[in-house]
Design an enzyme around this catalytic site. Structure first.
Site, short mmCIF file in Angstrom:
data_model
loop_
_atom_site.label_atom_id
_atom_site.label_comp_id
_atom_site.label_asym_id
_atom_site.label_seq_id
_atom_site.Cartn_x
_atom_site.Cartn_y
_atom_site.Cartn_z
N LYS A 134 51.91 40.78 39.59
CA LYS A 134 50.93 39.86 39.00
C LYS A 134 50.80 38.67 39.94
CE LYS A 134 51.18 40.83 34.11
NZ LYS A 134 51.73 42.18 34.33
N ASP A 157 48.34 43.88 39.63
CA ASP A 157 47.93 43.89 38.23
C ASP A 157 46.71 42.98 38.06
OD1 ASP A 157 50.01 45.50 37.45
OD2 ASP A 157 51.23 43.91 36.59
N MET A 158 45.99 43.16 36.94
CA MET A 158 44.86 42.27 36.66
C MET A 158 45.16 41.49 35.38
SD MET A 158 42.07 41.25 38.01
CE MET A 158 41.25 42.46 39.05
N GLN A 174 39.66 46.51 34.57
CA GLN A 174 39.79 46.58 33.10
C GLN A 174 38.45 46.98 32.50
OE1 GLN A 174 40.76 42.56 33.66
NE2 GLN A 174 42.77 42.67 32.67
N ARG A 186 43.56 51.48 39.61
CA ARG A 186 44.12 51.78 38.28
C ARG A 186 43.10 51.30 37.25
NH1 ARG A 186 49.18 48.38 37.16
NH2 ARG A 186 50.22 49.95 38.41
N LYS A 242 42.22 49.79 29.88
CA LYS A 242 41.21 49.24 28.96
C LYS A 242 41.19 47.71 29.04
CE LYS A 242 41.17 53.07 25.70
NZ LYS A 242 41.39 53.50 24.30
N GLY A 243 42.36 47.10 29.23
CA GLY A 243 42.43 45.63 29.27
C GLY A 243 43.25 45.11 28.11
N ALA A 244 44.15 44.15 28.38
CA ALA A 244 45.15 43.74 27.39
C ALA A 244 45.04 42.29 26.94
CB ALA A 244 46.54 43.99 27.96
N ARG A 254 51.98 41.42 24.28
CA ARG A 254 50.75 42.21 24.50
C ARG A 254 50.93 43.64 23.98
NH1 ARG A 254 50.69 39.12 29.18
NH2 ARG A 254 51.52 40.77 30.50
C1 LIG Z 1 50.20 51.79 33.80
C2 LIG Z 1 49.50 50.72 33.04
C3 LIG Z 1 49.22 49.52 33.67
C4 LIG Z 1 48.51 48.54 33.01
N1 LIG Z 1 48.16 47.39 33.68
C5 LIG Z 1 47.36 46.49 33.07
C6 LIG Z 1 46.84 45.37 33.77
O1 LIG Z 1 47.10 45.16 34.96
N2 LIG Z 1 46.03 44.52 33.10
C7 LIG Z 1 45.68 44.70 31.77
O2 LIG Z 1 44.92 43.91 31.22
N3 LIG Z 1 46.20 45.75 31.09
C8 LIG Z 1 47.01 46.64 31.69
N4 LIG Z 1 47.49 47.71 30.97
C9 LIG Z 1 47.34 47.75 29.48
C10 LIG Z 1 46.03 48.36 29.06
O3 LIG Z 1 44.96 47.52 29.40
C11 LIG Z 1 45.98 48.60 27.55
O4 LIG Z 1 46.14 47.39 26.88
C12 LIG Z 1 47.03 49.57 27.04
O5 LIG Z 1 47.25 50.61 27.93
C13 LIG Z 1 46.57 50.18 25.72
O6 LIG Z 1 45.37 50.88 25.88
P1 LIG Z 1 45.25 52.48 25.81
O7 LIG Z 1 44.31 52.93 26.88
O8 LIG Z 1 46.58 53.10 25.85
O9 LIG Z 1 44.50 52.79 24.47
P2 LIG Z 1 44.57 52.22 22.99
O10 LIG Z 1 43.13 52.04 22.60
O11 LIG Z 1 45.51 51.08 22.84
O12 LIG Z 1 45.21 53.42 22.22
C14 LIG Z 1 44.43 54.58 22.01
C15 LIG Z 1 45.28 55.70 21.47
O13 LIG Z 1 46.39 55.97 22.35
C16 LIG Z 1 47.49 56.40 21.57
N5 LIG Z 1 48.59 55.45 21.68
C17 LIG Z 1 48.53 54.19 22.17
N6 LIG Z 1 49.75 53.60 22.12
C18 LIG Z 1 50.59 54.51 21.58
C19 LIG Z 1 51.96 54.50 21.23
N7 LIG Z 1 52.74 53.43 21.42
N8 LIG Z 1 52.50 55.63 20.70
C20 LIG Z 1 51.73 56.72 20.47
N9 LIG Z 1 50.39 56.77 20.76
C21 LIG Z 1 49.85 55.69 21.29
C22 LIG Z 1 47.02 56.46 20.13
O14 LIG Z 1 46.49 57.73 19.88
C23 LIG Z 1 45.91 55.43 20.14
O15 LIG Z 1 44.97 55.60 19.10
C24 LIG Z 1 48.15 48.73 31.64
C25 LIG Z 1 48.42 49.95 31.01
C26 LIG Z 1 49.07 50.93 31.69
C27 LIG Z 1 49.32 52.24 31.00
#
Ligand SMILES: Cc1cc2nc3c(=O)[nH]c(=O)nc-3n(C[C@H](O)[C@H](O)[C@H](O)COP(=O)(O)OP(=O)(O)OC[C@H]3O[C@@H](n4cnc5c(N)ncnc54)[C@H](O)[C@@H]3O)c2cc1C
Length: 309
Positions: A98, A135-136, A164, A185, A188-190, A289
């Site tokens: 980061k 990271d973003m 994101q 990478r 979706k965005g956190a 987050r």
């Molecule tokens: C490798 C990696 C790096 C990342 N880096 C960044 C970054 O640099 N900046 C940033 O803003 N964000 C980052 N993120 C976080 C990302 O933006 C999301 O907030 C996070 O991944 C949740 O989104 P999702 O795509 O998993 O879908 P979501 O919409 O959160 O989840 C969709 C579906 O996935 C399944 N699911 C999700 N979590 C779980 C769980 N705990 N157990 C079981 N099923 C589950 C469920 O079916 C859920 O309905 C990163 C994520 C990953 C995986």
């Protein structure tokens, strides 16, 4: 509502004090964080690599407030990369950084300091034979992060970036960064973002993710699909087929502690599956987050609070 409250709490020093002092928190944090010191990270990394997964390690920290702390973070990454080299883990493990942890928000010369520290980390990664992904963070940092990435990529063309999908600008950014050798990478965005810059509802964000993924998969770069969402994973597989991509031309990524069976399934099918593995003492923002993303994680936490006596 709940997500917004938790994301606001992730930036609150008062809530931080309460959460950090609450003993059961630590047991829950362990599910998402490898441990507090370098040895913990190396051990967890070794365990993951032994199961056929790859790793990207994050030395936890963000919003660094002074230059010495920023330099200390760069040094921690140098130690980590040296350890990965010496243990032979560098072939299966890279690092995620980061820029705010290495000085991006410092009031004087923040961007310059972050660039210099990130360069140190890239040099250590090159020496270890591995890569770095930036990271973003929230949208106020996107332009600055991409500008630093462009500079670093001149010397380290393998440098990865994160885009994101929830940001309205991302489809265009994907076009810029979908050229040969470009590692992106897509997540979706956190963070909590205003409607003016980001899609708000899950359906809108999912559609934006697919549009961005289509651009990356049709491009010449190396897409890194960072999602736990079964729909996104399925669509990524289909897009890879339609674009005649081989399994070594893209990868899946998930966070440590989330959907481990699915991680193993994807790796077992011959895909590259990389686990984002955080370690260190500054776990608060990262942990909050994760709670914001999934009500089940929060329920787990609240149940622990309710039964603590
Ligand atoms: C490798 C990696 C790096 C990342 N880096 C960044 C970054 O640099 N900046 C940033 O803003 N964000 C980052 N993120 C976080 C990302 O933006 C999301 O907030 C996070 O991944 C949740 O989104 P999702 O795509 O998993 O879908 P979501 O919409 O959160 O989840 C969709 C579906 O996935 C399944 N699911 C999700 N979590 C779980 C769980 N705990 N157990 C079981 N099923 C589950 C469920 O079916 C859920 O309905 C990163 C994520 C990953 C995986």
């Amino acid at each position: 509502m709940l997500r917004s409250a938790l994301l606001a709490a992730s930036r609150s020093p008062q809530v931080r004090t309460v959460v950090e002092k609450f003993p059961p928190t630590h047991a829950i944090v362990e599910r998402f964080v490898a441990g507090s010191v370098l040895d913990d990270a190396v051990t967890a990394c070794d365990d993951l690599v032994a199961t056929g997964r790859k790793v990207t390690l994050d030395h936890l920290g963000e919003d660094t407030k002074d230059a010495a702390q920023a330099a200390g973070t760069a040094e921690a990454y140098e130690h980590l990369l040296k350890a990965l080299k010496e243990t032979g883990l560098a072939a299966g493990a890279e690092v995620s950084v980061k820029l705010s942890a290495v000085g991006q928000f410092l009031p004087v010369d923040g961007e310059k300091i972050a660039l210099e520290n990130a360069r140190r980390i890239c040099e250590a990664a090159a020496d270890a034979g591995t890569t770095v992904t930036l990271d973003m963070e929230d949208h106020t940092t996107t332009d600055s992060t991409l500008a630093i990435a462009r500079e670093l990529r001149a010397d380290f063309p393998w440098l990865g970036i994160v885009l994101q999908a929830y940001l309205r600008r991302t489809e265009a950014d994907c076009r810029e960064f979908s050229g040969a050798g470009s590692r992106v990478r897509l997540c979706k965005g956190a963070y909590k973002e205003p409607e003016s810059v980001a899609f708000q509802g899950k359906h809108e964000v999912d559609l934006a993710y697919v549009r961005a993924l289509k651009v990356l998969m049709a491009g010449e770069g190396y897409p890194m699909i960072a999602s736990h969402d079964p729909n996104m994973i399925k669509i990524a597989g289909q897009l890879a087929q339609w674009n005649n991509r081989t399994r070594d031309s893209f990868e899946y990524q998930m966070l440590y502690g989330i959907r481990p069976e699915e991680q193993l399934r994807l790796a077992g099918e011959g895909n590259t599956m990389r686990v984002y593995l955080p370690y260190g003492q500054e776990w608060y923002g990262y942990f909050m987050r994760r709670l914001a993303e999934r009500p089940a994680n929060l329920t787990f936490f609240l149940r622990a609070m309710a039964t603590r006596n």
